[in-house]
Write a protein that holds these residues in place. Structure first.
Motif, PDB file in Angstrom:
ATOM      1  N   SER A  23      11.373  23.539  63.185  1.00 25.58           N
ATOM      2  CA  SER A  23      11.024  22.826  61.963  1.00 25.58           C
ATOM      3  C   SER A  23      10.591  23.881  60.954  1.00 25.58           C
ATOM      4  CB  SER A  23       9.857  21.874  62.220  1.00 25.58           C
ATOM      5  OG  SER A  23      10.217  20.894  63.151  1.00 25.58           O
ATOM      6  N   TRP A  24      11.146  23.817  59.764  1.00 22.03           N
ATOM      7  CA  TRP A  24      10.891  24.849  58.762  1.00 22.03           C
ATOM      8  C   TRP A  24       9.960  24.345  57.696  1.00 22.03           C
ATOM      9  CZ3 TRP A  24      12.339  29.602  60.024  1.00 22.03           C
ATOM     10  CH2 TRP A  24      13.266  29.714  61.057  1.00 22.03           C
ATOM     11  N   PRO A  25       9.066  25.194  57.176  1.00 26.79           N
ATOM     12  CA  PRO A  25       8.888  26.616  57.462  1.00 26.79           C
ATOM     13  C   PRO A  25       8.349  26.831  58.881  1.00 26.79           C
ATOM     14  CG  PRO A  25       7.217  25.860  55.907  1.00 26.79           C
ATOM     15  CD  PRO A  25       8.129  24.713  56.163  1.00 26.79           C
ATOM     16  N   ALA A  26       8.666  28.016  59.435  1.00 29.46           N
ATOM     17  CA  ALA A  26       8.281  28.337  60.807  1.00 29.46           C
ATOM     18  C   ALA A  26       8.041  29.831  60.943  1.00 29.46           C
ATOM     19  CB  ALA A  26       9.378  27.896  61.772  1.00 29.46           C
ATOM     20  N   LYS A  27       7.302  30.188  62.002  1.00 28.07           N
ATOM     21  CA  LYS A  27       7.121  31.601  62.316  1.00 28.07           C
ATOM     22  C   LYS A  27       8.340  32.076  63.083  1.00 28.07           C
ATOM     23  CE  LYS A  27       2.131  31.836  62.290  1.00 28.07           C
ATOM     24  NZ  LYS A  27       0.927  32.216  63.023  1.00 28.07           N
ATOM     25  N   TYR A  28       8.760  33.311  62.794  1.00 31.59           N
ATOM     26  CA  TYR A  28       9.926  33.897  63.462  1.00 31.59           C
ATOM     27  C   TYR A  28       9.558  35.298  63.916  1.00 31.59           C
ATOM     28  CZ  TYR A  28      14.694  35.198  64.549  1.00 31.59           C
ATOM     29  OH  TYR A  28      15.814  35.610  65.209  1.00 31.59           O
ATOM     30  N   LEU A  29       9.982  35.657  65.126  1.00 27.34           N
ATOM     31  CA  LEU A  29       9.689  36.974  65.680  1.00 27.34           C
ATOM     32  C   LEU A  29      10.949  37.829  65.657  1.00 27.34           C
ATOM     33  CD1 LEU A  29       7.706  38.907  67.138  1.00 27.34           C
ATOM     34  CD2 LEU A  29       8.504  37.911  69.291  1.00 27.34           C
ATOM     35  N   TYR A  30      10.897  38.904  64.899  1.00 24.97           N
ATOM     36  CA  TYR A  30      11.967  39.899  64.866  1.00 24.97           C
ATOM     37  C   TYR A  30      11.613  41.017  65.832  1.00 24.97           C
ATOM     38  CZ  TYR A  30      13.479  38.003  60.317  1.00 24.97           C
ATOM     39  OH  TYR A  30      13.919  37.199  59.301  1.00 24.97           O
ATOM     40  N   ILE A  70       7.952  42.024  64.615  1.00 24.20           N
ATOM     41  CA  ILE A  70       7.451  41.484  63.352  1.00 24.20           C
ATOM     42  C   ILE A  70       7.381  39.969  63.474  1.00 24.20           C
ATOM     43  CG2 ILE A  70       7.883  41.263  60.880  1.00 24.20           C
ATOM     44  CD1 ILE A  70       9.671  43.869  61.340  1.00 24.20           C
ATOM     45  N   LEU A  71       6.182  39.426  63.299  1.00 26.07           N
ATOM     46  CA  LEU A  71       5.991  37.982  63.299  1.00 26.07           C
ATOM     47  C   LEU A  71       5.686  37.563  61.866  1.00 26.07           C
ATOM     48  CD1 LEU A  71       5.822  35.415  65.024  1.00 26.07           C
ATOM     49  CD2 LEU A  71       3.367  35.844  65.242  1.00 26.07           C
ATOM     50  N   VAL A  72       6.528  36.686  61.345  1.00 24.71           N
ATOM     51  CA  VAL A  72       6.386  36.300  59.936  1.00 24.71           C
ATOM     52  C   VAL A  72       6.771  34.830  59.764  1.00 24.71           C
ATOM     53  CG1 VAL A  72       8.730  37.088  59.352  1.00 24.71           C
ATOM     54  CG2 VAL A  72       6.984  36.955  57.563  1.00 24.71           C
ATOM     55  N   LYS A  73       6.073  34.153  58.872  1.00 26.42           N
ATOM     56  CA  LYS A  73       6.398  32.764  58.554  1.00 26.42           C
ATOM     57  C   LYS A  73       7.411  32.755  57.418  1.00 26.42           C
ATOM     58  CE  LYS A  73       4.301  28.288  57.691  1.00 26.42           C
ATOM     59  NZ  LYS A  73       3.026  27.559  57.569  1.00 26.42           N
ATOM     60  N   LEU A  74       8.538  32.091  57.667  1.00 30.19           N
ATOM     61  CA  LEU A  74       9.616  32.033  56.670  1.00 30.19           C
ATOM     62  C   LEU A  74       9.962  30.583  56.368  1.00 30.19           C
ATOM     63  CD1 LEU A  74      11.768  34.892  58.163  1.00 30.19           C
ATOM     64  CD2 LEU A  74      10.431  34.989  56.069  1.00 30.19           C
ATOM     65  N   LYS A  75      10.559  30.360  55.187  1.00 30.22           N
ATOM     66  CA  LYS A  75      10.781  28.996  54.710  1.00 30.22           C
ATOM     67  C   LYS A  75      11.971  28.284  55.343  1.00 30.22           C
ATOM     68  CE  LYS A  75      13.459  30.399  50.713  1.00 30.22           C
ATOM     69  NZ  LYS A  75      13.766  30.197  49.320  1.00 30.22           N
ATOM     70  N   ASP A  76      13.014  29.046  55.733  1.00 28.71           N
ATOM     71  CA  ASP A  76      14.204  28.403  56.294  1.00 28.71           C
ATOM     72  C   ASP A  76      15.087  29.428  57.015  1.00 28.71           C
ATOM     73  OD1 ASP A  76      15.642  29.799  54.286  1.00 28.71           O
ATOM     74  OD2 ASP A  76      15.576  28.084  52.935  1.00 28.71           O
ATOM     75  N   PRO A  77      16.118  28.963  57.735  1.00 29.82           N
ATOM     76  CA  PRO A  77      17.005  29.894  58.443  1.00 29.82           C
ATOM     77  C   PRO A  77      17.667  30.925  57.534  1.00 29.82           C
ATOM     78  CG  PRO A  77      17.333  27.678  59.278  1.00 29.82           C
ATOM     79  CD  PRO A  77      16.426  27.570  58.077  1.00 29.82           C
ATOM     80  N   ASP A  78      17.939  30.568  56.290  1.00 29.87           N
ATOM     81  CA  ASP A  78      18.547  31.524  55.355  1.00 29.87           C
ATOM     82  C   ASP A  78      17.636  32.723  55.118  1.00 29.87           C
ATOM     83  OD1 ASP A  78      20.979  30.171  54.939  1.00 29.87           O
ATOM     84  OD2 ASP A  78      20.051  28.858  53.448  1.00 29.87           O
ATOM     85  N   ALA A  79      16.324  32.480  55.067  1.00 30.32           N
ATOM     86  CA  ALA A  79      15.363  33.569  54.865  1.00 30.32           C
ATOM     87  C   ALA A  79      15.356  34.509  56.074  1.00 30.32           C
ATOM     88  CB  ALA A  79      13.968  33.006  54.614  1.00 30.32           C
ATOM     89  N   VAL A  80      15.507  33.945  57.274  1.00 31.25           N
ATOM     90  CA  VAL A  80      15.576  34.762  58.496  1.00 31.25           C
ATOM     91  C   VAL A  80      16.791  35.678  58.433  1.00 31.25           C
ATOM     92  CG1 VAL A  80      15.912  34.682  61.005  1.00 31.25           C
ATOM     93  CG2 VAL A  80      14.368  33.048  59.916  1.00 31.25           C
ATOM     94  N   ILE A  81      17.927  35.113  58.094  1.00 32.81           N
ATOM     95  CA  ILE A  81      19.173  35.876  58.035  1.00 32.81           C
ATOM     96  C   ILE A  81      19.118  36.930  56.928  1.00 32.81           C
ATOM     97  CG2 ILE A  81      21.648  35.660  57.507  1.00 32.81           C
ATOM     98  CD1 ILE A  81      21.447  32.907  59.045  1.00 32.81           C
TER      99      ILE A  81
END
Length: 96
Positions: A23-30, A70-81
């Protein structure tokens, strides 16, 4: 050119998976691996500057490579990409 097409297919699949599983926004780990003696870590840090990201680094046992998480909160899958593509432009970085 073939590599670029392959990358776009990869990113399209990643976007679909991210949209289905979070569910977005969500935290993502790079996670990235970089040579320890280069400037890649600074380049990655610059990309995530002002995003509120938590960046952790750990050098390999021989000191040759450094893992960057890197753990960061992003708004949507496009921001991750978008971030993957920005980091991908840095020579010598391996994305996990």
């Amino acid at each position: 050119m073939k590599e670029g097409k392959k990358s776009e297919e990869f990113y399209a699949q990643l976007k679909e998976q991210l949209a289905d599983t979070s569910s977005w926004p969500a935290k993502y780990l790079y996670k990235f691996i970089v040579p320890s003696n280069g400037t890649q870590i600074k380049g990655i840090e610059d990309i995530f500057d002002d995003t509120g990201a938590v960046i952790n680094t750990k050098e390999s046992s021989k000191g040759t490579y450094t893992s960057v998480s890197i753990l960061v909160k992003l708004k949507d899958p496009d921001a991750v990409i978008e971030k993957y593509k920005e980091v991908g432009a840095i020579e010598g970085v391996i994305s996990l």
